[in-house]
Design a protein around this motif. Structure first.
Motif, short mmCIF file in Angstrom:
data_model
loop_
_atom_site.label_atom_id
_atom_site.label_comp_id
_atom_site.label_asym_id
_atom_site.label_seq_id
_atom_site.Cartn_x
_atom_site.Cartn_y
_atom_site.Cartn_z
N LYS A 62 0.97 -1.55 -0.16
CA LYS A 62 0.35 -0.43 -0.03
C LYS A 62 0.75 1.41 -0.23
O LYS A 62 0.84 2.81 -1.06
N ALA A 63 1.58 1.68 0.85
CA ALA A 63 2.73 2.62 1.18
C ALA A 63 3.66 3.00 0.28
O ALA A 63 4.24 3.53 -0.49
N LYS A 64 4.20 1.80 0.29
CA LYS A 64 5.84 1.69 -1.13
C LYS A 64 5.01 0.75 -2.08
O LYS A 64 6.33 1.38 -2.78
N ARG A 65 4.86 0.94 -2.16
CA ARG A 65 4.22 -0.51 -3.69
C ARG A 65 5.52 -1.19 -4.23
O ARG A 65 6.19 -1.26 -4.91
N ASN A 66 5.96 -2.38 -2.60
CA ASN A 66 6.49 -3.19 -3.34
C ASN A 66 6.10 -3.98 -3.91
O ASN A 66 7.55 -4.87 -5.09
N PHE A 67 4.95 -4.72 -4.37
CA PHE A 67 4.52 -5.06 -4.32
C PHE A 67 3.63 -5.55 -5.43
O PHE A 67 2.74 -4.12 -5.09
N ARG A 68 3.11 -6.22 -5.79
CA ARG A 68 1.61 -5.54 -7.33
C ARG A 68 1.07 -6.55 -6.69
O ARG A 68 0.01 -6.06 -6.41
N PHE A 69 1.00 -7.90 -6.72
CA PHE A 69 -0.30 -8.92 -5.45
C PHE A 69 0.69 -9.22 -4.59
O PHE A 69 1.33 -9.52 -4.07
N ILE A 70 -0.65 -9.72 -4.18
CA ILE A 70 -0.11 -10.89 -2.40
C ILE A 70 -1.09 -11.94 -2.46
O ILE A 70 -2.07 -11.77 -2.50
N VAL A 71 -0.42 -13.33 -2.39
CA VAL A 71 -1.56 -14.25 -1.92
C VAL A 71 -1.64 -15.06 -0.78
O VAL A 71 -0.48 -14.85 0.10
N PHE A 72 -2.67 -14.74 0.00
CA PHE A 72 -2.28 -15.27 1.41
C PHE A 72 -2.89 -16.20 1.70
O PHE A 72 -4.11 -16.95 0.45
N LYS A 73 -2.99 -17.62 1.94
CA LYS A 73 -3.66 -18.77 2.64
C LYS A 73 -3.24 -18.96 4.41
O LYS A 73 -2.87 -18.52 5.28
N ILE A 74 -5.19 -19.83 4.81
CA ILE A 74 -4.98 -19.91 5.09
C ILE A 74 -4.31 -21.38 5.88
O ILE A 74 -4.52 -22.67 4.79
N ASP A 75 -3.56 -21.80 7.26
CA ASP A 75 -2.60 -22.97 7.58
C ASP A 75 -3.91 -23.50 8.58
O ASP A 75 -3.54 -22.91 9.26
N GLU A 76 -4.14 -24.77 7.92
CA GLU A 76 -5.47 -25.66 9.32
C GLU A 76 -4.51 -25.20 10.10
O GLU A 76 -5.38 -25.55 11.19
N LYS A 77 -3.04 -25.67 9.94
CA LYS A 77 -2.52 -26.39 10.98
C LYS A 77 -2.29 -25.05 12.45
O LYS A 77 -2.56 -25.79 13.52
N LEU A 78 -2.00 -24.06 11.60
CA LEU A 78 -1.35 -23.18 12.93
C LEU A 78 -2.85 -22.40 13.03
O LEU A 78 -2.68 -21.53 14.17
N GLN A 79 -3.91 -22.65 12.39
CA GLN A 79 -4.88 -21.60 12.42
C GLN A 79 -4.75 -20.33 12.40
O GLN A 79 -5.00 -19.73 13.36
N GLN A 80 -3.84 -20.10 11.69
CA GLN A 80 -3.74 -18.29 11.01
C GLN A 80 -3.97 -18.22 9.36
O GLN A 80 -3.17 -18.53 8.57
N VAL A 81 -3.32 -17.05 8.88
CA VAL A 81 -3.80 -16.56 7.87
C VAL A 81 -1.83 -16.21 7.72
O VAL A 81 -1.56 -15.32 7.83
N THR A 82 -1.33 -16.80 6.65
CA THR A 82 -0.54 -16.74 5.87
C THR A 82 0.35 -15.73 4.99
O THR A 82 -1.19 -16.18 3.58
N VAL A 83 1.21 -15.24 4.38
CA VAL A 83 1.75 -14.60 2.75
C VAL A 83 2.07 -16.47 2.40
O VAL A 83 2.92 -16.84 3.17
N GLU A 84 1.41 -15.94 0.98
CA GLU A 84 2.25 -17.33 0.22
C GLU A 84 2.66 -17.23 -0.91
O GLU A 84 4.07 -17.81 -1.24
N LYS A 85 2.45 -16.23 -1.75
CA LYS A 85 3.67 -15.69 -2.28
C LYS A 85 2.89 -13.91 -2.61
O LYS A 85 2.33 -13.16 -2.80
#
Length: 132
Positions: free
Chosen positions: A15-38
């Protein structure tokens, strides 16, 4: 569902630095949390994002969409994409659907949301139409 700190940090960079064009997030069911995938690099396109989404698994994604208005002004909007393909497991669809709003609130600055169950529902034409 917890949200990994990296999700918020990478979103702020997009959002601020525009270092990335997109981010893909995945829910890690074992950890019960949303993580960055790509992380999509600034020179990558919307097609690269679409190709990053698995055909039979749910994901969340954010995309920084640059466009030019009818008045010839350069603009950008951050899209939140809830990807829930028909071929994914019912449990996974329910998990992503029930966690979506809370996760979205963690990412301050999302302007447009797109929900898609197949690639045609998130085509670049739909994104362009929703941006203006």
């Amino acid at each position: 569902m917890a949200v990994n700190d990296e999700c918020k940090l990478k979103f702020l960079e997009l959002k601020a630095k525009r270092n990335f064009r997109f981010i893909v997030f995945k829910i890690d069911e074992k950890l019960q949390q949303v993580t960055v995938e790509k992380l999509g690099q600034p020179e990558q396109s919307y097609d690269d994002l679409a190709a990053s989404l698995p055909p039979n698994e749910c994901r969340y994604a954010v995309y920084d969409f640059d466009f030019v208005t009818d008045e010839n002004c350069q603009r950008s909007k951050i899209f939140f994409i809830a990807w829930s393909p028909d071929a994914s497991r019912v449990r996974s669809k329910m998990l992503y659907a029930s966690s979506k709003d809370r996760f979205k609130r963690e990412l301050d600055g999302i302007q447009v949301e797109v929900q898609a169950t197949d690639p045609s529902e998130m085509s670049i034409d739909i994104v362009k139409g929703r941006a203006i």
